[in-house]
Design a protein around this motif. Structure first.
Motif, PDB file in Angstrom:
ATOM      1  N   TYR A 512      37.936  41.257  34.854  1.00 51.64           N
ATOM      2  CA  TYR A 512      39.038  40.506  35.377  1.00 51.64           C
ATOM      3  C   TYR A 512      39.939  41.335  36.370  1.00 51.64           C
ATOM      4  CZ  TYR A 512      41.841  43.456  31.990  1.00 51.64           C
ATOM      5  OH  TYR A 512      42.412  44.516  31.213  1.00 51.64           O
ATOM      6  N   VAL A 513      40.844  40.572  37.076  1.00 53.49           N
ATOM      7  CA  VAL A 513      41.984  41.359  37.989  1.00 53.49           C
ATOM      8  C   VAL A 513      43.413  41.031  37.499  1.00 53.49           C
ATOM      9  CG1 VAL A 513      42.726  41.489  40.565  1.00 53.49           C
ATOM     10  CG2 VAL A 513      40.074  40.859  39.680  1.00 53.49           C
ATOM     11  N   CYS A 514      43.756  42.400  37.315  1.00 51.67           N
ATOM     12  CA  CYS A 514      45.118  42.516  37.021  1.00 51.67           C
ATOM     13  C   CYS A 514      46.002  42.601  38.346  1.00 51.67           C
ATOM     14  CB  CYS A 514      45.491  43.731  36.016  1.00 51.67           C
ATOM     15  SG  CYS A 514      47.270  43.915  35.577  1.00 51.67           S
ATOM     16  N   VAL A 515      46.922  41.565  38.403  1.00 56.06           N
ATOM     17  CA  VAL A 515      47.698  41.695  39.832  1.00 56.06           C
ATOM     18  C   VAL A 515      49.360  41.753  39.234  1.00 56.06           C
ATOM     19  CG1 VAL A 515      48.539  40.218  41.498  1.00 56.06           C
ATOM     20  CG2 VAL A 515      46.281  39.729  40.590  1.00 56.06           C
ATOM     21  N   GLU A 516      50.008  42.681  39.872  1.00 58.98           N
ATOM     22  CA  GLU A 516      51.228  43.029  39.710  1.00 58.98           C
ATOM     23  C   GLU A 516      52.269  43.288  40.945  1.00 58.98           C
ATOM     24  OE1 GLU A 516      50.289  46.329  35.980  1.00 58.98           O
ATOM     25  OE2 GLU A 516      50.190  47.083  38.169  1.00 58.98           O
ATOM     26  N   THR A 529      43.759  37.520  36.003  1.00 54.63           N
ATOM     27  CA  THR A 529      42.737  36.369  35.734  1.00 54.63           C
ATOM     28  C   THR A 529      42.090  36.367  34.294  1.00 54.63           C
ATOM     29  OG1 THR A 529      40.901  37.880  36.484  1.00 54.63           O
ATOM     30  CG2 THR A 529      42.077  36.754  38.281  1.00 54.63           C
ATOM     31  N   CYS A 530      41.481  35.318  34.393  1.00 56.10           N
ATOM     32  CA  CYS A 530      40.729  35.278  32.968  1.00 56.10           C
ATOM     33  C   CYS A 530      39.479  36.040  33.054  1.00 56.10           C
ATOM     34  CB  CYS A 530      40.335  33.626  32.674  1.00 56.10           C
ATOM     35  SG  CYS A 530      41.545  32.833  32.642  1.00 56.10           S
ATOM     36  N   LEU A 531      38.989  36.257  32.102  1.00 57.99           N
ATOM     37  CA  LEU A 531      37.722  36.866  32.123  1.00 57.99           C
ATOM     38  C   LEU A 531      36.420  36.278  32.519  1.00 57.99           C
ATOM     39  CD1 LEU A 531      37.524  38.813  28.639  1.00 57.99           C
ATOM     40  CD2 LEU A 531      37.561  40.058  30.671  1.00 57.99           C
ATOM     41  N   PRO A 538      31.344  38.268  39.872  1.00 58.93           N
ATOM     42  CA  PRO A 538      32.223  37.417  39.107  1.00 58.93           C
ATOM     43  C   PRO A 538      32.875  36.505  40.123  1.00 58.93           C
ATOM     44  CG  PRO A 538      33.082  39.806  39.324  1.00 58.93           C
ATOM     45  CD  PRO A 538      31.555  39.802  39.893  1.00 58.93           C
ATOM     46  N   GLN A 539      33.256  35.415  39.503  1.00 56.85           N
ATOM     47  CA  GLN A 539      33.925  34.376  40.152  1.00 56.85           C
ATOM     48  C   GLN A 539      34.994  33.862  39.404  1.00 56.85           C
ATOM     49  OE1 GLN A 539      32.338  32.970  43.294  1.00 56.85           O
ATOM     50  NE2 GLN A 539      33.832  31.311  43.738  1.00 56.85           N
ATOM     51  N   TRP A 540      36.158  33.838  39.874  1.00 52.51           N
ATOM     52  CA  TRP A 540      37.514  33.273  39.143  1.00 52.51           C
ATOM     53  C   TRP A 540      38.080  32.042  39.745  1.00 52.51           C
ATOM     54  CZ3 TRP A 540      37.182  38.433  40.691  1.00 52.51           C
ATOM     55  CH2 TRP A 540      36.601  39.393  39.701  1.00 52.51           C
TER      56      TRP A 540
END
Length: 829
Positions: A512-516, A529-531, A538-540
């Motif tokens: 997942y990608v954490c955005v801050e 994002t979701c796992l 990976p595709q989100w």
């Protein structure tokens, strides 16, 4: 009001006066934001003044006895480690004595005597104390002694344990030990001479230098070998005797007043305090100590963190030196900033573990929401006042600004974030909270890099090091966004981040990608994002929307979860500057390098005035029994995450499972997954990977079955039924596809996504025994229902099955779109 007091201290330390007595502080705000908190008193390990409180802490007797046993077990573990260190120090003594009489001595006989003076006696003293204490703490012997005192009594295990702890007496052992502390007097008086010999011999004799820089000793419960310097081992007794008072204080504090040990421990505490006070008057051991390889103590990194302790969360300044972590509290004496020592941990053998904090209770979330709303109101009032004149208005501006800053400090301290657990080989542990995952990763990397290159060194004079923090610190103030005055470089409005895909992983993982974002704490500044499914690409295609005020930077952190690994792995991070002059109202595609992984995302910014933040805590909306269009709108997607997650998990480990989608999973597991998807999506995805795969397929079927409006709208039932009657197969297929294209966007793309998945399942029918007709029979009744019940149910089921079967057979079935098409303005790498 400890936290409020600390907030005022921080503001004073940075030249901002606190609210004076004649100025009114918003009582409602203080009641909401600054609850009553217990002062957490941190004692310095070098404290040598008598520290006898008037009474022990007012805990219940049960609590005191439990804490007392924890202290005693800690003492026993610490004694075991200390004895191992003394044995390591004494290991070369016999060999050095033997070489003293040869033609090439390493040390002379007198030098050997000086270097090891009183060390054997210290070892014998502590060995006797350790053996006696360990015997007393053995449960079987304690229970036997209790039984002898009260034979014939039969009690439950809890009462037996309570009585065993109550009758356990160790005060005489500590009093006997303290009465023999005179052995340390000779060692302390001789310490400077011993160290001087060691340092001179290290410079003149390579053999001794090699020995002195690589002495190994077992340390910790797992008996891991740790490397020491000779000088560090020589300092161990000095450090040990300095901490004796603190150990006795903790033990006495957690001993009930009516316990037989209470008076004995108080006497032992008086004796050791008196002894150490006398030692301090004479000791000249507070010299600057050289680290290994001739390096001086060096500050590598510092910053503000939240220290998590028994009394709660407190804002602290953390310093990373070349050999240790030092935690201090910033205070102000008058107008001058100073630091007060809290704790320290050596870097050697330091183990780290990080995790995201769980959401607090609903009441606490409500408190956070109200504080955010109060901050928003204060900022609006502050801007209005600053547009006015001077004079009396300036005092109101100062008062509002101080209250605003105090609110932000409270939010920094109490908003859920990321925890970093620090575990030392000595058994000591501390937990700190970082304000962002990006900040945590930087600290984690810096500590791990330095601890890997560090060897055991002489513990510092912690009071002196703490006092020097003011001169050495690189970070001058807490990360308060409200102290930044240049608002022209800030952005305010809605920031849209579409995280699309990633490449570059070396092995399959779920990621997942954490955005801050930075800026004021009015709104949520962190989303993720979701796992993804287990794969290397990976595709989100997931859209994250931020309401931002004062934002200047966007932080990205890529996190992987490898199979059978419970610890998340931070792969890389990146920072994007948000320049309002170059921001864009159309989507802009960007490829960012996050360590070994490249992440593709699109960004869009829409400036506009912000609405006040809601005082209602954000909770995850349920997905079951909710119209699919509403779920997709909440998630900003065309195919809901629950559908994608279940399909990806079935394709990962269920494609060869016989009867997948036909054999039902355990009802308890399906209901647990349903609850997780409704309340905590991250937990739900974790559960998917551990439950039986038939429970995953059962959850997907249940989701479609419980939709209040079927995926294929009921009003299309008659048209689809008539299309089935068309004799020409080509005309029939065209009619069916036309009806499919006429479905709402979310319904159409979700149906296409499911159909392509079912076709991949059927492609392996030799293994899973699931043909297209079987799959159509399973899913038909869930995906399509007539608007009203018919008399002929068999005809109704036949239509449901045949519609899905024909769609599964269609040769030119369109691909599904997971998200809406983005009007991308330009591509940037």
């Amino acid at each position: 009001m400890e936290l409020y007091t600390e907030s005022v201290d921080y503001l004073k330390a940075h030249g901002i006066s606190s609210v004076t007595d004649d100025e009114t502080v918003d009582s409602d705000l203080l009641q909401d934001v600054f609850p009553e908190e217990t002062e957490w008193v941190s004692h310095s390990p070098l404290q040598t003044e008598p520290c006898l409180p008037s009474t022990p802490t007012a805990d219940s007797p049960d609590d005191l006895l439990q804490k007392r046993m924890v202290v005693l077990k800690g003492v026993l573990t610490s004694e075991e480690i200390y004895l191992s260190e003394l044995e390591t120090l004494l290991t070369p003594m016999r060999a050095l004595r033997a070489t003293a009489g040869t033609s090439q001595p390493v040390l002379s006989t007198d030098q050997v005597q000086t270097v090891f003076y009183q060390v054997p006696e210290l070892r014998d003293l502590h060995k006797d104390f350790y053996t006696s204490l360990r015997t007393r703490l053995q449960p079987d012997k304690v229970t036997d002694r209790q039984a002898q005192q009260d034979p014939g009594r039969e009690e439950g295990p809890d009462l037996q344990l309570y009585q065993a702890e109550h009758y356990l007496s160790v005060g005489d052992l500590f009093l006997k030990f303290v009465n023999q502390l005179g052995v340390y007097r000779g060692f302390i008086d001789n310490y400077e001479n011993a160290v001087e010999i060691v340092l001179k011999c290290m410079q003149s004799d390579q053999r001794f230098r090699t020995l002195a820089e690589s002495m190994m000793s077992s340390k910790g419960s797992d008996h891991v070998k740790t490397k020491y310097t000779f000088e560090a081992l020589l300092y161990k007794p000095l450090d040990r005797v300095m901490k004796t008072t603190l150990v006795l204080h903790d033990l006495w504090k957690h001993t009930p007043p009516d316990h037989p040990d209470s008076i004995t421990l108080q006497e032992a505490l008086r004796l050791t305090s008196s002894f150490l006070s006398g030692v301090n008057e004479r000791s000249q051991c507070k010299r600057a100590v050289m680290l290994s390889r001739g390096e001086r103590r060096q500050l590598l990194r510092d910053g503000f963190v939240v220290d998590v302790c028994e009394s709660g969360h407190n804002l602290r300044h953390l310093f990373l030196y070349a050999d240790m972590l030092l935690c201090a509290k910033l205070t102000s004496a008058g107008r001058q900033a100073q630091y007060r020592f809290c704790w320290y941990l050596p870097l050697v053998g330091l183990k780290l573990h990080w995790a995201a904090e769980h959401l607090p209770s609903s009441d606490y979330q409500m408190k956070i929401s109200k504080t955010r709303a109060k901050m928003y109101q204060l900022k609006q009032a502050l801007q209005q006042h600053m547009k006015g004149g001077k004079g009396s208005v300036s005092r109101a501006v100062d008062r509002l600004r101080r209250k605003f800053e105090e609110c932000e400090i409270w939010l920094l301290t109490n908003t859920p974030s990321f925890t970093l657990d620090l575990h030392s080989t000595s058994g000591k542990s501390h937990t700190v909270r970082l304000f962002s995952l990006c900040d945590l990763n930087e600290w984690k990397e810096a500590i791990e890099k330095q601890s890997g290159n560090c060897m055991e060194t002489v513990p510092p004079d912690l009071l002196s090091v703490t006092g020097s923090c003011i001169k050495l610190r690189m970070t001058q103030q807490p990360p308060l966004h409200c102290v930044r005055s240049n608002e022209s470089t800030h952005i305010c409005g809605s920031l849209y981040v579409m995280v699309q895909s990633a490449c570059g992983l070396q092995q399959p993982s779920s990621a997942y990608v954490c955005v801050e974002v930075d800026g004021f704490e009015f709104y949520d500044r962190r989303k993720q994002t979701c796992l993804s499914a287990f794969c290397v690409t990976p595709q989100w295609d997931e859209e994250l929307v931020f309401q931002v005020d004062g934002a200047q930077q966007l932080f990205l952190v890529f996190v992987s979860q490898y199979e059978n690994d419970t610890q998340d792995d931070i792969v890389g991070r990146a920072v994007l500057n948000l320049d309002p002059d170059n921001m864009f109202k159309k989507w802009k595609k960007v490829t960012c390098s996050l360590g070994q992984v490249d992440v593709t995302l699109s960004i869009k910014y829409v400036p506009h005035p912000l609405e006040p933040p809601s005082t209602t805590p954000l909770v995850q909306e349920p997905v079951f029994c909710v119209p699919i269009g509403q779920v997709a709108m909440q998630e900003s997607v065309l195919v809901p995450h629950i559908v994608r997650s279940c399909v990806e998990e079935v394709e990962r480990r269920g494609m060869t499972e016989e009867g997948i989608y036909r054999i039902s999973g355990a009802s308890s597991e399906i209901q647990a997954l349903k609850h997780a998807f409704n309340t905590n999506y991250r937990e739900a995805v974790s559960k998917l990977r551990s439950v039986d795969v038939n429970a995953v397929s059962g959850t997907l079927k249940l989701y479609f079955r419980e939709l209040p409006l079927t995926l294929i709208p009921s009003e299309r039932f008659k048209e689809l039924s008539e299309a089935l009657d068309i004799a020409d197969p080509y005309l029939r297929a065209d009619s069916m596809l036309s009806l499919l294209q006429a479905l709402p966007d979310v319904n159409r793309n979700t149906l296409l996504f499911l159909l392509h998945h079912l076709r991949r399942v059927a492609a392996r029918k030799e293994e899973n025994k699931m043909s297209l007709s079987n799959l159509a029979t399973v899913f038909g009744p869930s995906l399509l229902r007539p608007p009203v019940a018919r008399v002929d149910i068999s005809q109704e089921v036949e239509v449901q099955v045949q519609v899905i079967f024909l769609y599964l057979q269609c040769q030119n079935l369109p691909e599904a779109l997971l998200t809406k098409h983005l009007d991308i303005d330009e591509l940037e790498t």
